[in-house]
Scaffold this active site. Structure first.
Site, PDB file in Angstrom:
ATOM      1  N   ARG A 106      -1.097 -32.403  -7.674  1.00 50.01           N
ATOM      2  CA  ARG A 106      -0.651 -30.575  -8.352  1.00 50.01           C
ATOM      3  C   ARG A 106      -1.610 -29.495  -7.156  1.00 50.01           C
ATOM      4  O   ARG A 106      -2.675 -29.923  -7.199  1.00 50.01           O
ATOM      5  CB  ARG A 106      -0.733 -30.626  -9.487  1.00 50.01           C
ATOM      6  CG  ARG A 106      -0.195 -31.656 -10.640  1.00 50.01           C
ATOM      7  CD  ARG A 106       1.798 -31.262 -10.455  1.00 50.01           C
ATOM      8  NE  ARG A 106       2.366 -32.600 -11.745  1.00 50.01           N
ATOM      9  CZ  ARG A 106       3.068 -33.511 -10.891  1.00 50.01           C
ATOM     10  NH1 ARG A 106       2.923 -33.397 -10.237  1.00 50.01           N
ATOM     11  NH2 ARG A 106       3.321 -34.017 -11.697  1.00 50.01           N
ATOM     12  N   HIS A 125       7.422 -31.989  -2.266  1.00 46.64           N
ATOM     13  CA  HIS A 125       7.550 -33.015  -2.688  1.00 46.64           C
ATOM     14  C   HIS A 125       7.977 -34.071  -2.796  1.00 46.64           C
ATOM     15  O   HIS A 125       8.554 -33.599  -3.814  1.00 46.64           O
ATOM     16  CB  HIS A 125       7.778 -32.071  -4.310  1.00 46.64           C
ATOM     17  CG  HIS A 125       7.269 -32.336  -5.365  1.00 46.64           C
ATOM     18  ND1 HIS A 125       6.218 -31.571  -6.089  1.00 46.64           N
ATOM     19  CD2 HIS A 125       6.538 -33.632  -5.713  1.00 46.64           C
ATOM     20  CE1 HIS A 125       5.917 -32.975  -7.664  1.00 46.64           C
ATOM     21  NE2 HIS A 125       5.801 -33.715  -7.375  1.00 46.64           N
TER      22      HIS A 125
HETATM   23  N1  LIG Z   1       3.726 -35.735  -5.168  1.00 45.79           N
HETATM   24  C1  LIG Z   1       4.434 -36.104  -6.341  1.00 45.79           C
HETATM   25  O1  LIG Z   1       5.603 -36.868  -6.361  1.00 45.79           O
HETATM   26  C2  LIG Z   1       3.539 -37.295  -7.747  1.00 45.79           C
HETATM   27  C3  LIG Z   1       4.404 -38.409  -8.226  1.00 45.79           C
HETATM   28  C4  LIG Z   1       3.618 -38.479  -9.402  1.00 45.79           C
HETATM   29  C5  LIG Z   1       2.043 -38.153 -10.018  1.00 45.79           C
HETATM   30  N2  LIG Z   1       1.526 -37.626  -8.938  1.00 45.79           N
HETATM   31  C6  LIG Z   1       0.119 -36.575  -9.939  1.00 45.79           C
HETATM   32  O2  LIG Z   1      -0.730 -37.828 -10.034  1.00 45.79           O
HETATM   33  C7  LIG Z   1      -1.710 -37.796 -10.684  1.00 45.79           C
HETATM   34  C8  LIG Z   1      -1.889 -39.266 -11.008  1.00 45.79           C
HETATM   35  O3  LIG Z   1      -1.078 -40.352 -11.075  1.00 45.79           O
HETATM   36  P1  LIG Z   1      -1.493 -41.455 -12.084  1.00 45.79           P
HETATM   37  O4  LIG Z   1      -0.643 -42.679 -12.348  1.00 45.79           O
HETATM   38  O5  LIG Z   1      -2.079 -41.825 -11.099  1.00 45.79           O
HETATM   39  O6  LIG Z   1      -2.320 -40.814 -13.074  1.00 45.79           O
HETATM   40  P2  LIG Z   1      -3.095 -41.204 -13.671  1.00 45.79           P
HETATM   41  O7  LIG Z   1      -3.225 -42.786 -14.139  1.00 45.79           O
HETATM   42  O8  LIG Z   1      -3.322 -41.021 -15.227  1.00 45.79           O
HETATM   43  O9  LIG Z   1      -4.590 -41.862 -13.248  1.00 45.79           O
HETATM   44  C9  LIG Z   1      -5.284 -40.114 -13.127  1.00 45.79           C
HETATM   45  C10 LIG Z   1      -6.738 -40.537 -12.896  1.00 45.79           C
HETATM   46  O10 LIG Z   1      -7.358 -39.486 -12.135  1.00 45.79           O
HETATM   47  C11 LIG Z   1      -8.984 -38.912 -13.218  1.00 45.79           C
HETATM   48  N3  LIG Z   1      -8.865 -37.784 -13.665  1.00 45.79           N
HETATM   49  C12 LIG Z   1      -9.071 -37.469 -14.510  1.00 45.79           C
HETATM   50  N4  LIG Z   1      -9.416 -36.136 -15.165  1.00 45.79           N
HETATM   51  C13 LIG Z   1     -10.161 -36.481 -14.076  1.00 45.79           C
HETATM   52  C14 LIG Z   1     -10.797 -35.470 -13.893  1.00 45.79           C
HETATM   53  N5  LIG Z   1     -11.622 -34.736 -14.361  1.00 45.79           N
HETATM   54  N6  LIG Z   1     -12.407 -35.836 -13.727  1.00 45.79           N
HETATM   55  C15 LIG Z   1     -12.695 -37.077 -12.205  1.00 45.79           C
HETATM   56  N7  LIG Z   1     -10.959 -37.445 -12.716  1.00 45.79           N
HETATM   57  C16 LIG Z   1     -10.204 -37.616 -13.122  1.00 45.79           C
HETATM   58  C17 LIG Z   1      -9.154 -40.398 -14.650  1.00 45.79           C
HETATM   59  O11 LIG Z   1     -10.017 -41.133 -14.619  1.00 45.79           O
HETATM   60  P3  LIG Z   1     -10.555 -42.169 -15.130  1.00 45.79           P
HETATM   61  O12 LIG Z   1      -9.488 -43.867 -14.501  1.00 45.79           O
HETATM   62  O13 LIG Z   1     -12.076 -42.150 -15.652  1.00 45.79           O
HETATM   63  O14 LIG Z   1      -9.027 -41.587 -16.764  1.00 45.79           O
HETATM   64  C18 LIG Z   1      -7.458 -41.352 -13.215  1.00 45.79           C
HETATM   65  O15 LIG Z   1      -8.385 -42.288 -12.894  1.00 45.79           O
HETATM   66  C19 LIG Z   1       0.179 -37.507 -11.322  1.00 45.79           C
HETATM   67  O16 LIG Z   1      -0.776 -36.576 -12.670  1.00 45.79           O
HETATM   68  C20 LIG Z   1       0.247 -36.477 -11.423  1.00 45.79           C
HETATM   69  O17 LIG Z   1      -0.282 -35.382 -10.684  1.00 45.79           O
HETATM   70  C21 LIG Z   1       2.776 -36.856  -7.531  1.00 45.79           C
END
Ligand SMILES: NC(=O)c1ccc[n+]([C@@H]2O[C@H](COP(=O)([O-])OP(=O)(O)OC[C@H]3O[C@@H](n4cnc5c(N)ncnc54)[C@H](OP(=O)(O)O)[C@@H]3O)[C@@H](O)[C@H]2O)c1
Length: 315
Positions: free
Chosen positions: A230, A278
């Protein structure tokens, strides 16, 4: 009369930018329900499930019998900044198509950075024949901040083409075949290794502005950054200063504080920044419909959805 007969019969689909097949397919899966794409067409008390992307403020609160908020994407930061009806479960999507497209994007840009494409493109524009010796990917360490659904798949794919990989997450991950660090105390260890830093974190109170002046002052000299998480994870001015000072060599940015990126934003024509609109990944009904339909069925049966979000945690 079944339990389903006593509850509402409307499913609200509010995601104006999404594939038009979504409401059509949801209607096919629930022929006895009315699927509305306009809030104005729905009787608020009759709506049992809302399938949404960035709904307008107040919309979900106005639905007194809602049993499920299903987000048609992975990130929920904007949704959680809304006032939401209390106690209604929120589910995010885990879409294999979205994971695959994101992995392609991260792999493509990691390879391009590893092969010094920004420098080669600059040399071409200036008509300079600049031989840059190619090296094996093992010599480049890609560090992934966020080892969730997306980060983990990117890590596996990067490893499979030969990159050295390290990761960082909130909780410790055991038994991975690459080093993984956890929590703020281990962030520096992660940064000391990463030649390419990939941001795949959700936007939460803890992660907002993580990549600030202090963060960038201690990255490996000449590291590159890929932000697909983000825009608010990064402090824009600090990033520009780090690029200008040579602390970072290049940044690939797909997400921004304000989207669309304003035409006068300095990122557009910074020589060390690549901007994409994006579009690193997206969700499609072909790969995600089953999960949405399954979650609506679960909600109607009084069961919790799959991939439920924890609002207190922020993701
Ligand atoms: N650019 C785009 O088109 C696009 C598309 C989809 C998603 N995204 C972004 O990508 C993000 C991640 O997606 P995802 O599906 O992989 O999410 P997810 O499965 O919820 O994984 C989030 C990861 O971030 C870690 N995390 C969260 N807070 C943290 C902190 N304070 N310190 C260290 N690590 C932290 C979590 O740790 P834990 O494993 O310990 O919980 C987890 O490993 C989304 O939230 C979204 O913002 C962008």
């Amino acid at each position: 009369m079944t339990a389903a007969d006593k509850q509402g019969r409307t499913i609200l689909f509010h995601s104006p930018g999404s594939d038009k097949a979504w409401p059509v397919e949801i209607q096919k899966a629930f022929p006895a329900f009315k699927v509305c794409t306009q809030f104005a067409d729905a009787e608020p008390g009759d709506v049992v499930a809302a399938v949404v992307w960035n709904p307008p403020p107040g919309m979900l609160e106005a639905l007194p019998n809602l049993r499920l908020i299903q987000v048609v994407g992975a990130g929920v930061d904007k949704l959680l900044s809304n006032h939401l009806p209390e106690g209604v479960p929120i589910a995010r999507l885990v879409d294999p198509g979205l994971v695959a497209r994101m992995t392609e994007y991260v792999l493509m840009h990691s390879l391009a950075l590893h092969r010094q494409m920004p420098d080669l493109q600059r040399a071409q524009r200036e008509r300079r024949w600049t031989y840059l010796h190619p090296t094996p990917p093992k010599r480049t360490c890609v560090g992934i901040l966020g080892l969730g659904v997306l980060g983990m798949n990117c890590a596996r794919s990067l490893s499979s083409v030969g990159f050295t990989v390290v990761g960082w997450s909130k909780s410790r991950k055991e038994e991975l075949d690459f080093p993984c660090y956890a929590g703020p105390a281990e962030l520096d260890q992660f940064k000391q290794q990463a030649d390419i830093i990939v941001l795949l974190l959700p936007l939460t109170e803890e992660t907002e502005n993580l990549v600030d002046e202090n963060f960038l002052a201690t990255v490996k000299k000449g590291a590159a950054l890929i932000n697909v998480g983000r825009g608010k994870l990064v402090v824009d001015n600090a990033l520009i200063e780090a690029l200008d000072a040579g602390l970072l060599r290049h940044a690939i940015l797909d997400v921004f504080r304000t989207e669309p990126l304003p035409v006068d934003h300095p990122f557009w024509d910074h020589p060390k920044i690549t901007v994409t609109p994006h579009n690193s990944s997206s969700t499609h009904p072909a790969t995600a419909l089953n999960q949405v339909v399954g979650n609506i069925r679960r909600a109607l049966a009084g069961e919790p959805p799959q991939n439920q979000v924890d609002p207190a945690r922020g993701y």
